[in-house]
Design an enzyme around this catalytic site. Structure first.
Site, PDB file in Angstrom:
ATOM      1  N   GLU A 143       1.897  69.180  32.106  1.00  0.00           N
ATOM      2  CA  GLU A 143       2.339  70.560  32.257  1.00  0.00           C
ATOM      3  C   GLU A 143       1.204  71.559  32.470  1.00  0.00           C
ATOM      4  OE1 GLU A 143       5.464  72.038  32.392  1.00  0.00           O
ATOM      5  OE2 GLU A 143       6.108  69.963  32.679  1.00  0.00           O
ATOM      6  N   SER A 409      57.674  56.766   6.964  1.00  0.00           N
ATOM      7  CA  SER A 409      57.768  55.853   5.821  1.00  0.00           C
ATOM      8  C   SER A 409      56.458  55.707   5.063  1.00  0.00           C
ATOM      9  CB  SER A 409      58.236  54.474   6.291  1.00  0.00           C
ATOM     10  OG  SER A 409      59.550  54.548   6.803  1.00  0.00           O
TER      11      SER A 409
END
Length: 699
Positions: A143, A409
């Site tokens: 960079e 149920s």
């Protein structure tokens, strides 16, 4: 004044006159010849030679140099003026401060592995000296190779980037320095304008004046964006490699440094080949600049970095959302990075997600099942896995916690437990026959009736008519109170239909309630957060054991476990498979097959599965004993692998005789069968005889 004739000859006596002025008649006399002075010059006086200005004429190259210098001077003046203008429109330099980074939340699993991060910035800040030396070198090499020699702005780098752009070649370095990138990340927006670029330059110069190179580099590494929501080198390392940045290898450091150029495009999680190629460029640059040796370069290229698949992948985000809500309740607001240690096991989270998603992918369309949820916790309420939906990216709604659906149920165990606490036993006989409750005529799933059955048979086969009879017998209010006692929080309607699970609950509530059967009758509080601390180790919350006491007598727990174990042996969940373990549970299917459930448990883990559709539309006959049992079995096999089997409370040999008698007399009327005899007398002389029969072989 002289009279001047026109061109024609005037006849005698002609009165017409030419009134135009002659040059001599004009004011000042006739015009002087060009090149003469005001004083009339003698006609034969010679003109003096005219002098040429500037001496010798410049060449074309000299003209170019001259005007180039002039334009350069004006460009410098214009640039300085622009900088001054930009500076005037910035806040006063003395008032500029490094903005405080919004706090991040790092969420860890039981083994310390990162599950997720939350907050605007991702990972915690890592001091520069704690990173391997090749980590900052990788970023400088790719960079900003002149980072230590420039003062915030690198004219050579800008020129090279410009030329490379003109020539349409890829450049290994960008035009902006690390300091400029930091200035942009700290103070500016991402817009691409000349004004913003000039502001970036001014702020970069200020940063270089105020901070050391090491401080600038540390700030940069902890703020830069790496894609996939990861800000800072620590968050990126955890996101892509599942480890702290302090333990990065050289290939991994090179891959992270390469991401800065285009984090979204090069993220190794979805573009591993592109990320690897870019990392190779970084490594080559580092070798060229003598940051690493040739041997290190060859080794790194031979063993490139590989991104790890996050534990739980997308589904873990459902956990993270729940954790963030819990943290808000536990510690309130916070202004610094925190670490949340959870009870989630990454391997189980992945197994839960895979079992649910794979099953729905293979069979969901055929049965018109679009969504599902899974919750797994220990019998004492420690959540080990939670999947809130099929795909977090498509829907962040957490169905495991927030969805309220009819349990069908799967609610019946509360009915049967209430009946046992009112004096019935698993061998009590009730009629499976048509019933009419003020015009409501509940039917069984198969639309047929078995006649006289025991409660164990009725629960195992999920007979609706028997559940309704028991609810009317003990009272709907008593059933609701039992459900609340075991941990159901949702509003329940105390009517006859509660017997069939018509009031809505969440999967987390239902699993929590079943945990009481798995732990022997103790109350639990489901939880996922174990500890909250700051990034520097200060404890903000530490969960301590808080026994909530017994809420169901151990004998009734033993009866319920025996009855629900029969559900897996001969009832609606007989397709459940968990070799070597005693397991129990209950299926649930609602009207028009809108919901399908299975809640099953061992002494090691309690797991519930719900399937259905978000719009509550019917499925194509998806039942609790089908896909939910299949998902449950697949997950539970993985969860129990390598764990020594233990029996359920009350079912393990040797535990029966040690059970204490009920702590209080059973309230309410002593239930009787249809023949009028007391149940305990009919079934062999009470609870102790029933337990002994179960222990010594009678079924």
């Amino acid at each position: 004044m002289a009279w001047r004739q026109t061109g024609r000859k005037r006849a005698p006596g002609d009165a017409s006159l030419d009134l135009r002025l002659s040059p001599e008649d004009r004011t000042g006399g006739p015009p002087k010849p060009r090149g003469t002075s005001r004083r009339r010059r003698n006609e034969d006086t010679p003109h003096p030679p005219r002098k040429r200005r500037g001496g010798k004429r410049r060449s074309g190259f000299g003209q170019l140099i001259y005007w180039g210098a002039v334009l350069s001077l004006w460009a410098v003046i214009a640039g300085i003026g622009a900088l001054i203008w930009i500076g005037i429109h910035l806040p006063p330099i003395q008032s500029l401060e490094i903005p405080k980074r919004p706090p991040s939340v790092l969420i860890l699993g039981v083994n310390g592995a990162t599950l997720a991060t939350r907050g605007d910035m991702g990972g915690a800040a890592v001091p520069l000296e704690e990173l391997p030396p090749y980590v900052p070198k990788a970023f400088i090499g790719i960079e900003d190779r002149r980072f230590y020699s420039h003062h915030g702005v690198d004219p050579w780098g800008i020129s090279r980037a410009f030329i490379a752009d003109v020539l349409r070649r890829g450049a290994s370095q960008g035009g902006s320095t690390i300091t400029q990138q930091l200035a942009k990340n700290l103070f500016l927006t991402q817009e691409r304008t000349v004004t913003r670029k000039m502001q970036e330059v001014v702020l970069a110069l200020w940063l270089e004046h105020k901070f050391t190179k090491a401080e600038i580099l540390e700030l940069y590494l902890n703020r830069v964006y790496f894609g996939s929501g990861a800000y800072g080198v620590e968050a990126a390392s955890q996101r892509y490699f599942g480890k702290s940045a302090r333990r990065l290898t050289l290939p991994e450091a090179a891959m992270l440094a390469g991401l800065v150029q285009s984090p979204s495009r090069l993220a190794p999680s979805h573009n591993p080949d592109g990320a690897e190629r870019r990392a190779a460029v970084v490594l080559a640059d580092m070798a060229q600049q003598k940051m690493i040796g040739d041997d290190a370069l060859k080794l790194a290229l031979a063993h490139p970095a590989r991104a790890v698949r996050p534990a739980g992948a997308g589904s873990v985000n459902y956990v993270a959302d729940w954790v963030m809500d819990a943290v808000d309740d536990l510690v309130g607001s916070f202004d610094q990075d925190i670490v949340v240690e959870t009870s989630i096991e990454p391997a189980l989270q992945s197994a839960a997600e895979q079992a649910l998603v794979d099953t729905l992918t293979q069979k969901g369309d055929k049965l018109n099942v679009g969504q599902g949820a899974l919750v797994a916790m220990t019998p004492d309420g420690v959540v080990r896995a939670l999947v809130g939906g099929r795909n977090y990216g498509e829907s962040q709604f957490n169905r495991a916690i927030d969805a309220k659906r009819q349990p069908g149920s799967a609610f019946k165990p509360f009915v049967y437990l209430t009946a046992l606490e009112h004096g019935l036993t698993p061998d009590t006989v009730r009629q499976d026959a048509p019933i009419n409750v003020k015009g409501w005529k509940p039917e069984n799933y198969e639309h047929d009736y078995m006649g006289p059955v025991t409660l164990t048979q009725a629960l195992a086969n999920s007979l609706n008519t028997v559940s309704v009879r028991l609810t009317l017998e003990v009272g709907p209010d008593a059933v609701v109170r039992t459900a609340y006692r075991l941990g159901i929080d949702s509003k329940l309607e105390p009517n006859a239909s509660i017997a069939l699970g018509t009031s809505e609950v969440s999967p987390l509530e239902l699993v929590s309630a079943y945990a009481t059967f798995a732990n022997g009758g103790l109350a639990i509080s489901p939880h996922v957060v174990e500890r909250v601390r700051t990034a520097d180790g200060k404890t903000l919350y530490d969960r301590s054991a808080q026994p909530l006491g017994r809420i169901v007598d151990a004998r009734y727990v033993a009866m319920m476990n025996a009855m629900m174990h029969e559900t897996l042996v001969s009832g609606t969940a007989r397709r459940a498979e968990l070799p070597g373990w005693q397991a129990a549970g209950k299926t649930g299917t609602t009207e028009d097959f809108r919901d399908a459930w299975f809640i099953g448990y061992t002494s090691h883990l309690v797991t519930g599965v719900w399937l259905g559709n978000d719009d509550n539309s019917p499925t194509r006959k998806a039942v609790g004993g089908g896909l939910p049992v299949e998902i449950w079995s697949r997950f539970m096999k993985t969860a129990h692998a390598g764990v020594a089997p233990t029996g359920l409370p009350g079912l393990a040999r040797g535990n029966w005789l040690n059970l204490a008698p009920p702590s209080a007399a059973v309230t309410g009327p002593v239930a009787t069968d249809r023949g009028g005899q007391q149940n305990n007398q009919q079934n062999g002389g009470g609870l102790d005889f029933w337990l002994l029969d179960k222990l010594f072989g009678r079924r």
